[in-house]
Scaffold this motif. Structure first.
Motif, PDB file in Angstrom:
ATOM      1  N   LEU A 134       3.679  -6.343  -0.027  1.00  0.00           N
ATOM      2  CA  LEU A 134       2.897  -5.553   0.926  1.00  0.00           C
ATOM      3  C   LEU A 134       3.853  -4.978   1.976  1.00  0.00           C
ATOM      4  O   LEU A 134       4.406  -5.718   2.782  1.00  0.00           O
ATOM      5  N   THR A 135       4.034  -3.665   1.908  1.00  0.00           N
ATOM      6  CA  THR A 135       4.941  -3.015   2.851  1.00  0.00           C
ATOM      7  C   THR A 135       4.133  -2.177   3.834  1.00  0.00           C
ATOM      8  O   THR A 135       3.035  -1.735   3.516  1.00  0.00           O
ATOM      9  N   GLY A 136       4.686  -1.957   5.019  1.00  0.00           N
ATOM     10  CA  GLY A 136       3.984  -1.158   6.022  1.00  0.00           C
ATOM     11  C   GLY A 136       4.427  -1.512   7.429  1.00  0.00           C
ATOM     12  O   GLY A 136       4.546  -0.645   8.281  1.00  0.00           O
ATOM     13  N   HIS A 137       4.680  -2.799   7.682  1.00  0.00           N
ATOM     14  CA  HIS A 137       5.208  -3.190   8.990  1.00  0.00           C
ATOM     15  C   HIS A 137       6.646  -2.681   9.114  1.00  0.00           C
ATOM     16  O   HIS A 137       7.379  -2.621   8.118  1.00  0.00           O
ATOM     17  N   ASP A 166      -6.683  -5.213   2.438  1.00  0.00           N
ATOM     18  CA  ASP A 166      -7.784  -5.439   1.503  1.00  0.00           C
ATOM     19  C   ASP A 166      -7.198  -5.778   0.132  1.00  0.00           C
ATOM     20  O   ASP A 166      -6.470  -4.976  -0.452  1.00  0.00           O
ATOM     21  N   THR A 167      -7.524  -6.987  -0.368  1.00  0.00           N
ATOM     22  CA  THR A 167      -6.943  -7.417  -1.652  1.00  0.00           C
ATOM     23  C   THR A 167      -7.930  -7.286  -2.811  1.00  0.00           C
ATOM     24  O   THR A 167      -7.705  -7.849  -3.877  1.00  0.00           O
ATOM     25  N   ALA A 168      -9.038  -6.549  -2.593  1.00  0.00           N
ATOM     26  CA  ALA A 168     -10.050  -6.447  -3.658  1.00  0.00           C
ATOM     27  C   ALA A 168      -9.454  -5.873  -4.941  1.00  0.00           C
ATOM     28  O   ALA A 168      -9.766  -6.337  -6.045  1.00  0.00           O
ATOM     29  N   SER A 182     -12.609   1.179  -7.358  1.00  0.00           N
ATOM     30  CA  SER A 182     -11.730   0.635  -6.329  1.00  0.00           C
ATOM     31  C   SER A 182     -10.624   1.618  -6.008  1.00  0.00           C
ATOM     32  O   SER A 182      -9.915   2.072  -6.893  1.00  0.00           O
ATOM     33  N   PRO A 183     -10.451   1.955  -4.746  1.00  0.00           N
ATOM     34  CA  PRO A 183      -9.471   2.971  -4.372  1.00  0.00           C
ATOM     35  C   PRO A 183      -8.039   2.486  -4.596  1.00  0.00           C
ATOM     36  O   PRO A 183      -7.122   3.274  -4.648  1.00  0.00           O
ATOM     37  N   SER A 184      -7.867   1.166  -4.738  1.00  0.00           N
ATOM     38  CA  SER A 184      -6.504   0.682  -4.779  1.00  0.00           C
ATOM     39  C   SER A 184      -5.952   0.623  -6.194  1.00  0.00           C
ATOM     40  O   SER A 184      -4.853   0.173  -6.408  1.00  0.00           O
ATOM     41  N   ASN A 230       0.271  -0.500  -4.978  1.00  0.00           N
ATOM     42  CA  ASN A 230      -0.853  -0.154  -4.106  1.00  0.00           C
ATOM     43  C   ASN A 230      -2.134  -0.834  -4.563  1.00  0.00           C
ATOM     44  O   ASN A 230      -3.200  -0.285  -4.436  1.00  0.00           O
ATOM     45  N   ASP A 231      -2.013  -2.046  -5.074  1.00  0.00           N
ATOM     46  CA  ASP A 231      -3.251  -2.774  -5.391  1.00  0.00           C
ATOM     47  C   ASP A 231      -3.726  -3.583  -4.187  1.00  0.00           C
ATOM     48  O   ASP A 231      -4.775  -4.189  -4.224  1.00  0.00           O
ATOM     49  N   VAL A 232      -2.925  -3.599  -3.126  1.00  0.00           N
ATOM     50  CA  VAL A 232      -3.395  -4.134  -1.841  1.00  0.00           C
ATOM     51  C   VAL A 232      -3.226  -3.005  -0.833  1.00  0.00           C
ATOM     52  O   VAL A 232      -2.136  -2.456  -0.690  1.00  0.00           O
ATOM     53  N   ILE A 233      -4.307  -2.642  -0.156  1.00  0.00           N
ATOM     54  CA  ILE A 233      -4.209  -1.497   0.761  1.00  0.00           C
ATOM     55  C   ILE A 233      -4.456  -1.944   2.193  1.00  0.00           C
ATOM     56  O   ILE A 233      -5.120  -2.941   2.433  1.00  0.00           O
TER      57      ILE A 233
END
Length: 733
Positions: A134-137, A166-168, A182-184, A230-233
C-alpha cells in the motif's frame, strides 16, 4: 488507576494482550520479546532473534502464534508453544513500526505491517507471501491497524495525514468472489488486458493466453513491487494535524477514529460512506502524543505521551477526565484487552498493566436480602421471592443515586459507589450508606420503607468521608474524617454530628463493621483494631496485612478479615483462630448460613480470580471449584453459592463442599456423621488418607484404603490387629 502488574525492563515499544490467557507480550528497544503472565507477575519466555529494537508485536486470535516487526526490516512469525521463530517475511526496506494479525484470522490469514519505507504491506502467513503493497504516504508510516469488522485499514504517518484504506477488492480477490463492480479490480496500467487473477498476486487465471502467462505473471510481480497493486484503495485522507501523526485507531463499533500526533493533540474523526471529517481536538498533553485508543467497554479515549503521562478523555463530552503521571519515564505504547477491562502501557523502563476502575459491584446483605448498585440504580435482591425464570430471587429497584461532582458524570473511571452498608440495628425502616471514592471520598444516606418497594429517598444527607461508613446503632453511624487528623465522626440519621473521637492509633485509613452495636474495626498500617466508640477502648488487635474487607458470621461469633492475599479468622473477642495465605488476590467471601448440617458460621467460602475455596476455623483449607470469570460471593446456603458478577447480575453457583464438611465433622468429633460420609460420599484419594493420618485418625483412614501394604501400616497404627493380619495374609499370597 489500579495497577495490576508492573515490569522492569528496557524501553517497551510494543505490547499485545493474549486473547484468552492472562499473558502480555512486550517487545523491547534492545531486541528482546518478553512474554509475561501478568496475573502472577512472572516472565514465561523470551524470544531473541531480531537485530535492534522490536517495535511491533501481536498475538494470533486462534493459533499459538506471535508476529513481530523490528528495525532489522524483518517481519517474524513465532510459535510460542514450540518456542521458536517459524519464518521471516522479507520485503520492507526500512524499520517496521507495527504488525498485526487480521481480527478474523480463520477467513483472512493476513498480517499487516507498517514501515518507515513509506508503505504498508499485507502478507498471507499461510502461503508466506506478500499480498499487497500500500503506497501513498510520503513519510514514515508510524502505525497501521485493521478495523474489527469492516474491510478497512487505518494508517498514520509523519506526513501529517491519517489514511483509511478499503480492502474490499483484495478480500474479493482472495476469497474468489466475483470482482463485480468493485472499483479496485480491473486492469493494471499497461497490463490491463491481463486482468488480475483471483488467486493472489502474480498468479493469473490464464486470461492472457497460456503461452505468455508466466512471463506476464513475472511482469505483474515486478509491477506490484514497484508501484503497488490497486486492489486496496485509499478511501479517505484525513488532514488536520500540524505535525507528524504517531498513532491512529478505529472505534470498535462506531464509525469513529482517534489519532495522536507530535502537535500534542488527540483528534477525533467521524466517517460516513463517502467522506470523513474532524469532530474535535483533545488538548492537554505537553509533548508528543505517542499512542491513543478507544476503551473497549466505555465511552473513553486513552492516550499516552512523551510528557510522561497517561490521559483519559470522555468521548461524549470531549474533555479530559483523568491524568496519571510517572516520574521520569516517557510513555510509548498502549494496548487494551479484548474481553477484560484491562489496559497496558509501555514506558522507558518497563510496562504497567492497569484498570481505570474497580469492577467489584458495591453490595451488602441486610435482613435476608442483598442490596447492590448497578449503573446508577440501587437494587434490592430478594432471595425469598422467585421471579420469572430465576430461582435465586427477584430484583427490586429502590432508588436512583444522584452523582455529584464533575468527575462523577463519566462512567468507567471509578466514579461508581464502592461500599454499601446496611443498618442491621434498625428494624423499622431501611437505611443504607452508599460510599464512593469521588472527590476524595463521600457518602450518601438512603432511607426507604422495608415493606414497600419504592423507597422514599430523602435527599441531601451527604457528606465527605474516607472509605466505607459504618452503622453503630439504630440511629447512629460513623465515618472517618478525610482531614489529616482522621477523627472518627459519629452522626445521627439527620446527618448531624453528635461526637468526634480520636482513633486509638495513628495512620487509621479505613473503618469496618465491628459486629455489634457501638463497635468498629479500624485498619492502621498492617493491623486491625477492634474499637468501642462509646467507651473509647481497644477490645482487641490482630495482624492483618493489606486488609480489604471484613465479614461477620451470621450468628456474630466469628469474623473473617479478608486481606489482599489471605484470610484471618478470629472470634468475637478478636482472638485469632487461624490465618491462611494465597498466591492470588482474594476477591470476596461469605460465611455458610445453611439452616442444618452444622456448617453455619463454621465454614468460610471465598473466591479468587478463578477459584472458589473454603477455610475452616481449624485452619483447614481447600479448593471447591473453578470459575470461568470472577464472581463476588454474597451468601452460601445448602451448597448453593449466591453471588454477583462484574455486571452486577445475581448468579447462583452449585458447590460440592463434602470435603469441607468431612473435615469439619472430624474436628468437631461428630463421628457418626464422619462414618456416614465415609460410606456414602465420593471421598477418596491419597489426600484424604494422608490428611486423616496427619490429624491422628488412622482408624477412619482404614475405611478408605483397599491396597494391602497401606492397609497393613494403617491397621498397625490404630492397633487393629485383625485387619493387619488380614492384610499380611493378602500380601503373602
Amino acid at each position: 488507576m489500579l495497577t495490576k502488574f508492573e515490569s522492569k525492563s528496557a524501553r517497551v515499544k510494543g505490547l499485545a494482550f493474549h486473547p484468552v490467557r492472562p499473558w502480555i507480550c512486550a517487545s523491547l528497544h534492545n531486541g528482546v520479546i518478553q512474554l509475561w503472565d501478568y496475573r502472577v507477575g512472572t516472565i514465561i519466555d523470551r524470544f531473541e532473534e531480531h537485530d535492534g529494537p522490536v517495535r511491533g508485536i501481536d498475538f494470533h486470535l486462534k493459533e499459538p502464534l506471535l508476529v513481530s516487526g523490528g528495525d532489522d526490516y524483518k517481519v517474524k512469525v513465532w510459535d510460542y508453544k514450540l518456542r521458536r521463530c517459524l519464518f521471516t517475511l522479507l520485503g520492507h526496506l526500512d524499520y517496521i513500526r507495527t504488525v498485526q494479525f487480521h481480527p478474523n484470522p480463520t477467513v483472512f490469514p493476513w498480517i499487516l505491517s507498517a514501515s518507515d519505507d513509506q508503505t504498508l504491506r499485507l502478507w498471507n502467513h499461510e502461503t508466506r507471501s506478500c499480498l499487497s503493497v500500500l503506497t501513498g504516504h510520503n513519510h514514515y508510516v508510524m502505525c497501521a491497524s485493521f478495523h474489527l469488522s469492516e474491510d478497512l485499514i487505518v494508517s498514520a504517518s509523519l506526513d501529517q495525514t491519517v489514511r483509511v484504506w478499503d480492502t474490499a477488492g483484495l478480500r474479493k480477490k482472495q476469497t474468489g468472489e466475483s470482482a463485480g463492480a468493485s472499483p479496485s479490480l480491473g486492469g493494471i496500467g499497461a497490463y490491463g488486458g491481463l486482468g488480475m487473477g483471483s488467486n493472489g498476486m502474480g498468479q493469473t487465471n490464464g486470461v492472457g493466453g497460456s503461452g505468455g502467462s508466466t512471463a506476464a505473471a513475472t511482469a505483474l510481480n515486478v509491477q506490484a513491487e514497484l508501484f503497488g497493486t490497486n486492489d486496496v484503495i485509499v478511501k479517505y485522507v484525513l488532514e488536520g494535524h500540524d505535525r507528524g501523526v504517531n498513532w491512529a485507531a478505529f472505534h470498535p463499533t462506531l464509525p469513529l477514529l482517534a489519532s495522536a500526533a507530535d502537535d500534542r493533540q488527540v483528534k477525533l474523526w467521524r466517517m460516513s460512506e463517502t467522506k470523513a471529517w474532524e469532530v474535535d481536538t483533545l488538548r492537554g498533553h505537553a509533548n508528543n502524543v505517542s499512542c491513543c485508543l478507544f476503551h473497549p467497554r466505555h465511552d473513553l479515549v486513552v492516550s499516552n505521551s512523551e510528557d510522561r503521562s497517561i490521559r483519559v478523555w470522555d468521548v461524549s463530552k470531549r474533555v479530559g477526565v483523568q491524568t496519571f503521571r510517572r516520574e521520569g519515564d516517557r510513555f510509548w505504547i498502549l494496548a487494551a484487552h479484548r474481553r477484560q477491562n484491562l489496559l497496558a502501557a509501555g514506558h522507558d523502563s518497563g510496562m504497567i498493566v492497569f484498570k481505570l476502575e474497580r469492577e467489584r459491584p458495591a453490595s451488602t446483605l441486610g435482613a435476608g436480602k442483598l442490596y447492590y448498585v448497578r449503573g446508577r440504580e440501587l437494587f434490592c435482591h430478594d432471595y425469598s421471592r422467585s421471579g420469572s425464570g430465576s430461582t435465586s430471587g427477584v430484583d427490586i429497584p429502590l432508588a436512583s443515586l444522584r452523582r455529584v461532582g464533575q468527575q462523577a458524570q463519566t462512567d468507567g473511571i471509578g466514579s461508581a459507589p464502592r461500599f454499601l452498608a446496611y443498618n442491621h440495628h434498625n428494624a423499622t425502616e431501611g437505611n443504607i450508606l452508599v460510599c464512593s471514592d469521588v472527590d476524595g471520598g463521600c457518602y450518601e444516606l438512603v432511607t426507604f420503607a422495608l415493606s414497600g418497594t419504592g423507597g422514599s429517598v430523602s435527599d441531601g444527607k451527604r457528606g465527605s468521608c474516607l472509605g466505607p461508613a459504618v452503622f453503630l446503632g439504630q440511629n447512629r453511624f460513623a465515618v472517618l474524617e478525610r482531614a489529616a487528623n482522621r477523627h472518627i465522626i459519629v452522626k445521627n440519621l439527620n446527618n448531624e454530628t453528635t461526637k468526634r473521637v480520636t482513633p486509638p492509633a495513628p495512620n487509621v485509613d479505613l473503618i469496618f463493621d465491628g459486629g455489634a452495636s457501638g463497635r468498629i474495626i479500624l485498619r492502621s498500617d498492617d493491623r486491625a483494631i477492634l474499637f468501642e466508640v462509646q467507651s473509647r477502648r481497644v477490645l482487641g488487635e490482630l495482624s492483618a496485612t493489606k486488609l480489604k474487607s471484613v465479614v461477620w458470621s451470621p450468628d456474630g461469633s466469628k469474623v473473617a478479615l479478608m486481606c489482599k492475599y489471605g484470610v484471618v479468622i478470629a472470634d468475637r473477642q478478636f482472638e485469632q483462630l487461624c490465618s491462611i495465605t494465597d498466591t492470588v488476590r482474594i476477591k470476596s467471601g461469605t460465611w455458610d448460613s445453611s439452616p442444618d448440617g452444622g456448617t453455619a458460621s463454621q465454614m468460610f467460602v471465598f473466591t479468587t480470580l478463578h477459584h472458589v475455596k473454603y477455610v475452616l476455623p481449624t485452619g483447614d483449607t481447600g479448593t471447591v471449584r473453578t470459575l470461568e470469570n470472577p464472581l463476588y460471593a454474597t451468601r452460601i446456603v445448602n451448597d448453593e453459592l449466591f453471588c454477583l458478577d462484574r455486571e452486577a447480575r445475581a448468579r447462583v453457583v452449585s458447590l460440592d463442599t463434602t470435603e469441607a464438611k468431612f473435615k469439619l465433622a472430624l474436628s468437631q468429633k461428630r463421628y457418626g456423621q464422619v462414618m456416614k460420609m465415609v460410606r456414602h460420599s465420593r471421598l477418596c484419594g491419597r489426600a484424604i488418607v494422608s490428611y486423616l493420618q496427619s490429624k491422628g485418625f488412622p482408624e477412619v483412614a482404614l475405611h478408605f484404603v483397599r491396597e494391602p501394604k497401606q492397609r497393613f501400616r494403617l491397621a498397625l497404627a490404630c492397633g487393629n490387629i485383625e485387619a493387619a493380619m488380614e492384610s499380611a495374609f493378602a500380601l503373602e499370597q
